[in-house]
Scaffold this active site. Structure first.
Site, short mmCIF file in Angstrom:
data_model
loop_
_atom_site.label_atom_id
_atom_site.label_comp_id
_atom_site.label_asym_id
_atom_site.label_seq_id
_atom_site.Cartn_x
_atom_site.Cartn_y
_atom_site.Cartn_z
N ILE A 164 -14.22 -40.05 -9.80
CA ILE A 164 -14.84 -41.08 -9.34
C ILE A 164 -16.29 -41.10 -8.83
O ILE A 164 -17.20 -42.10 -8.96
CB ILE A 164 -14.00 -42.00 -8.63
CG1 ILE A 164 -14.28 -43.49 -8.69
CG2 ILE A 164 -14.09 -41.64 -7.05
CD1 ILE A 164 -13.24 -44.53 -7.95
N ASN B 148 -9.70 -27.03 -3.26
CA ASN B 148 -9.61 -27.03 -1.98
C ASN B 148 -8.38 -27.12 -1.33
O ASN B 148 -7.35 -27.66 -1.72
CB ASN B 148 -10.49 -28.10 -1.39
CG ASN B 148 -11.91 -28.30 -1.85
OD1 ASN B 148 -12.53 -27.14 -1.67
ND2 ASN B 148 -12.56 -29.44 -2.11
N GLU C 96 -9.80 -33.70 0.51
CA GLU C 96 -9.37 -34.92 0.83
C GLU C 96 -8.34 -35.67 0.24
O GLU C 96 -7.69 -36.51 1.14
CB GLU C 96 -10.73 -35.82 0.21
CG GLU C 96 -12.29 -35.89 1.15
CD GLU C 96 -13.28 -36.36 0.12
OE1 GLU C 96 -13.12 -37.20 -0.86
OE2 GLU C 96 -14.22 -36.23 0.66
N VAL C 97 -7.85 -35.44 -0.71
CA VAL C 97 -6.60 -36.01 -1.52
C VAL C 97 -5.58 -34.96 -1.43
O VAL C 97 -5.82 -33.78 -2.03
CB VAL C 97 -7.06 -36.54 -3.07
CG1 VAL C 97 -5.98 -36.88 -3.51
CG2 VAL C 97 -8.07 -37.27 -3.09
N HIS D 116 -5.16 -30.44 -6.91
CA HIS D 116 -6.28 -30.81 -8.04
C HIS D 116 -7.24 -29.62 -8.13
O HIS D 116 -7.64 -28.97 -7.13
CB HIS D 116 -6.77 -31.92 -7.95
CG HIS D 116 -7.62 -32.17 -6.45
ND1 HIS D 116 -6.96 -32.73 -5.41
CD2 HIS D 116 -8.91 -32.12 -6.20
CE1 HIS D 116 -7.56 -32.57 -4.41
NE2 HIS D 116 -8.91 -32.41 -4.63
N HIS E 155 -10.94 -28.79 -9.59
CA HIS E 155 -12.06 -29.83 -10.06
C HIS E 155 -12.66 -28.71 -11.30
O HIS E 155 -12.74 -27.50 -10.89
CB HIS E 155 -13.31 -29.71 -9.10
CG HIS E 155 -12.57 -30.51 -7.83
ND1 HIS E 155 -13.48 -31.78 -7.61
CD2 HIS E 155 -12.20 -30.23 -6.60
CE1 HIS E 155 -12.84 -32.18 -6.27
NE2 HIS E 155 -12.11 -31.19 -5.90
P1 5GP Z 1 -11.20 -32.98 -2.82
O1 5GP Z 1 -12.09 -33.15 -1.54
O2 5GP Z 1 -9.87 -33.34 -2.02
O3 5GP Z 1 -11.08 -31.49 -3.36
O4 5GP Z 1 -11.34 -33.84 -3.84
C1 5GP Z 1 -11.20 -35.07 -4.14
C2 5GP Z 1 -11.75 -35.71 -5.07
O5 5GP Z 1 -11.24 -36.70 -5.70
C3 5GP Z 1 -13.12 -36.20 -4.72
O6 5GP Z 1 -14.19 -35.59 -5.64
C4 5GP Z 1 -13.12 -37.52 -5.02
O7 5GP Z 1 -14.44 -38.32 -5.55
C5 5GP Z 1 -12.28 -37.86 -5.93
N1 5GP Z 1 -11.38 -39.40 -6.08
C6 5GP Z 1 -11.20 -39.80 -4.78
N2 5GP Z 1 -10.53 -40.99 -5.08
C7 5GP Z 1 -10.67 -40.98 -6.43
C8 5GP Z 1 -10.00 -42.18 -7.43
O8 5GP Z 1 -9.34 -42.82 -6.85
N3 5GP Z 1 -10.24 -41.72 -8.42
C9 5GP Z 1 -10.77 -40.58 -9.42
N4 5GP Z 1 -10.98 -40.75 -10.47
N5 5GP Z 1 -11.26 -39.79 -8.28
C10 5GP Z 1 -11.04 -39.98 -6.95
#
Ligand code: 5GP
Length: 120
Positions: free
Chosen positions: A34, A91, A99-100, A104, A106
């Site tokens: 997003i 991560n 964050e999530v 996942h 990337h």
């Molecule tokens: P992390 O920091 O957990 O590795 O990355 C989480 C990623 O999830 C971030 O790049 C963020 O932009 C993406 N993200 C968070 N919420 C959403 C969402 O509702 N939809 C999509 N498509 N990506 C999201």
């Protein structure tokens, strides 16, 4: 910490919130981030409830592991990233700023990506 079924990627998997889907099979779902950090920024997630590579690598079946990583490669190929090149990143935990809390990967591409990681 237990897996949180209310995390945003679990909600995407359940179809509760939309995503721009790129690929799906029985083991994985891929969709555009997003908040893209590169011209191509796709997230690939397993369908199972895993918080990060830590529990995915420890607890997922061989079929889930193989299916997930084959999906990552398939997405990169389907996006035309093989010849120009791409980067994958996953991560885990506070130092990484995950964050999530649903595992996942990337996939970044579409331009030269510079150094491997930030110095700060
Ligand atoms: P992390 O920091 O957990 O590795 O990355 C989480 C990623 O999830 C971030 O790049 C963020 O932009 C993406 N993200 C968070 N919420 C959403 C969402 O509702 N939809 C999509 N498509 N990506 C999201």
């Amino acid at each position: 910490m237990a897996y949180d079924p209310g995390n945003v990627f679990a909600r995407i998997l359940r179809g509760e919130i939309p995503c721009r889907k790129v690929y799906e099979d029985e083991h994985a779902l891929a969709f555009h981030d997003i908040n893209p950090q590169a011209p191509v920024h796709i997230l690939v997630i397993p369908k199972g409830a895993y918080q990060s590579l830590e529990d995915f690598s420890a607890k997922a079946s061989d079929q889930e592991l193989a299916g997930f990583f084959r999906a990552v490669g398939e997405v990169a190929r389907s996006q035309g990233l093989v010849a120009p090149g791409y980067r994958i990143l996953a991560n885990h935990g506070p130092h990484s700023h995950q964050e999530v809390p649903h595992f996942h990967v990337h996939i970044f591409g579409g331009r030269p990506l510079g150094r491997m990681i930030s110095k700060t």
